[in-house]
Design an enzyme around this catalytic site. Structure first.
Site, short mmCIF file in Angstrom:
data_model
loop_
_atom_site.label_atom_id
_atom_site.label_comp_id
_atom_site.label_asym_id
_atom_site.label_seq_id
_atom_site.Cartn_x
_atom_site.Cartn_y
_atom_site.Cartn_z
N LYS A 48 0.86 -1.19 0.00
CA LYS A 48 0.00 0.00 0.00
C LYS A 48 0.89 1.24 0.00
CE LYS A 48 -2.24 1.60 3.76
NZ LYS A 48 -1.96 3.06 3.75
N ASP A 75 -3.42 4.41 -1.65
CA ASP A 75 -4.32 4.83 -0.57
C ASP A 75 -4.28 6.36 -0.42
OD1 ASP A 75 -5.78 4.99 1.81
OD2 ASP A 75 -4.12 4.29 3.06
N LYS A 77 -7.25 8.22 -0.40
CA LYS A 77 -8.50 8.60 0.28
C LYS A 77 -9.10 9.88 -0.28
CE LYS A 77 -7.23 6.53 4.76
NZ LYS A 77 -5.78 6.25 4.60
N ASP A 80 -13.60 15.02 -2.24
CA ASP A 80 -13.70 16.37 -2.81
C ASP A 80 -15.02 16.42 -3.57
OD1 ASP A 80 -13.05 18.95 -3.88
OD2 ASP A 80 -10.93 18.45 -3.77
N THR A 137 -9.96 3.74 11.32
CA THR A 137 -9.76 2.82 12.46
C THR A 137 -9.17 3.54 13.68
OG1 THR A 137 -7.83 2.09 11.18
CG2 THR A 137 -9.68 0.58 11.32
N ARG A 229 2.93 -0.87 10.64
CA ARG A 229 4.03 -0.86 11.61
C ARG A 229 4.39 -2.20 12.21
NH1 ARG A 229 1.40 4.54 14.02
NH2 ARG A 229 -0.37 3.41 13.15
O1 C5P Z 1 0.93 0.92 10.93
P1 C5P Z 1 -0.49 0.51 10.79
O2 C5P Z 1 -0.67 -0.97 10.62
O3 C5P Z 1 -1.39 1.09 11.85
O4 C5P Z 1 -0.91 1.17 9.40
C1 C5P Z 1 -2.23 1.19 8.93
C2 C5P Z 1 -2.24 1.78 7.56
O5 C5P Z 1 -3.58 1.75 7.07
C3 C5P Z 1 -1.80 3.23 7.50
O6 C5P Z 1 -1.09 3.39 6.28
C4 C5P Z 1 -3.07 4.02 7.44
O7 C5P Z 1 -2.95 5.20 6.67
C5 C5P Z 1 -4.03 3.06 6.76
N1 C5P Z 1 -5.44 3.19 7.10
C6 C5P Z 1 -5.93 3.07 8.37
N2 C5P Z 1 -7.27 3.21 8.63
C7 C5P Z 1 -8.13 3.46 7.64
C8 C5P Z 1 -7.64 3.58 6.35
C9 C5P Z 1 -6.28 3.42 6.10
O8 C5P Z 1 -5.17 2.80 9.28
N3 C5P Z 1 -9.41 3.56 7.88
#
Ligand code: C5P
Length: 257
Positions: A48, A75, A77, A80, A137, A229
């Site tokens: 991603k 990603d 998002k 607009d 999330t 992460r």
């Molecule tokens: O590091 P981590 O596993 O928390 O990363 C989650 C990834 O998913 C990040 O790149 C974040 O931008 C993306 N994301 C998210 N929640 C959403 C949409 C995308 O955490 N609703």
């Protein structure tokens, strides 16, 4: 078809990406699927690319990752007015990525125009999957009510947004694994649930609120999990990726990807 773990490449630039993907590229094939899927599938690790990396490196980074054999969820998002989103999606489709997204909060007209933009940008080719962010999330139930002034439960809000996305012709939503059963009951099993907020037990949750582990996400019915992460911050990212693949289950079925 094999259902992927999507690695979030949340890095500041190409240099860090190159260092990160090196062991994945050297590995050549995913050892867990070596014997079981056709050769074309073997290199198809999903990554991603989010705002930080894309704003720094732009379309060349997408070409670079495609050349290395990765499948790409871009990603960005989008959120607009409908015309702007349609035109932006036309440009994004030309990049040849596999999945893109918008915020469902932009409304049905915006989402329909996103699909039109993608279709017009992918003539003769399959358009990328398009999914809608329902609620981030990192948003809690409390925040939903006190800041966004949404009085419904998180589950109902996510399912309502998902239904709007489905009516607008999108392929699925981004939500937490925790809302997937309710969302699927409303939108049907085939409507995709792409779920970030994934953590291995013992991992730091950081800014994520509505989380699950890979096995939990599988049980709850997620179609794709997005992991950042937990992989990128681990001592041995390839090993951690494989552990997550195992926990997630590499042959978890999906319908339309
Ligand atoms: O590091 P981590 O596993 O928390 O990363 C989650 C990834 O998913 C990040 O790149 C974040 O931008 C993306 N994301 C998210 N929640 C959403 C949409 C995308 O955490 N609703």
């Amino acid at each position: 078809m094999r259902n992927p773990v999507i690695i979030a490449l949340d890095f500041p630039g190409k240099k860090e990406v190159e260092a990160f993907i090196d062991p994945f590229v050297k590995q050549k094939v995913d050892p867990f699927v070596k014997q079981k899927v056709d050769p074309e599938e073997q290199q198809q690790i999903w990554v991603k690319v989010g705002m930080e990396l894309y704003y720094q490196e732009g379309p060349q980074l997408i070409s670079f990752l495609k050349e290395k054999g990765f499948r790409i969820f871009l990603d960005l998002k989008l959120h607009d007015i409908p015309t702007t989103v349609q035109k932006a999606m036309n440009r994004i489709a030309v990049l040849g990525v596999d999945m893109v997204n918008v915020h469902a909060a932009g409304g049905t007209e915006m989402m329909k125009r996103a699909i039109e933009g993608l279709n017009s940008g992918s003539p003769g080719a399959r358009r990328p999957l398009c999914i809608a962010v329902t609620q981030l999330t990192s948003t809690s139930q409390e925040m939903l009510q006190s800041e966004l002034l949404i009085k419904e439960s998180m589950e109902s809000t996510v399912s309502h947004y998902a239904n709007l996305a489905k009516e607008s012709g999108l392929d699925g939503v981004v939500c937490s694994p925790l809302e997937v059963p309710h969302m699927k009951a409303v939108c049907g099993e085939d409507f995709l649930a792409v779920t970030p907020g994934i953590r291995l037990s013992g991992d730091n949750k950081n800014d994520q609120i509505r989380t699950a582990d890979p096995a939990g996400a599988k049980k709850l019915g997620s179609d794709f999990i997005v992991v950042g992460r937990s992989i990128t911050g681990s001592v041995d990212p390839l090993e951690t990726y494989m552990t997550i693949q195992k926990e997630w289950g590499i042959f978890h079925e999906t319908t339309n990807c």
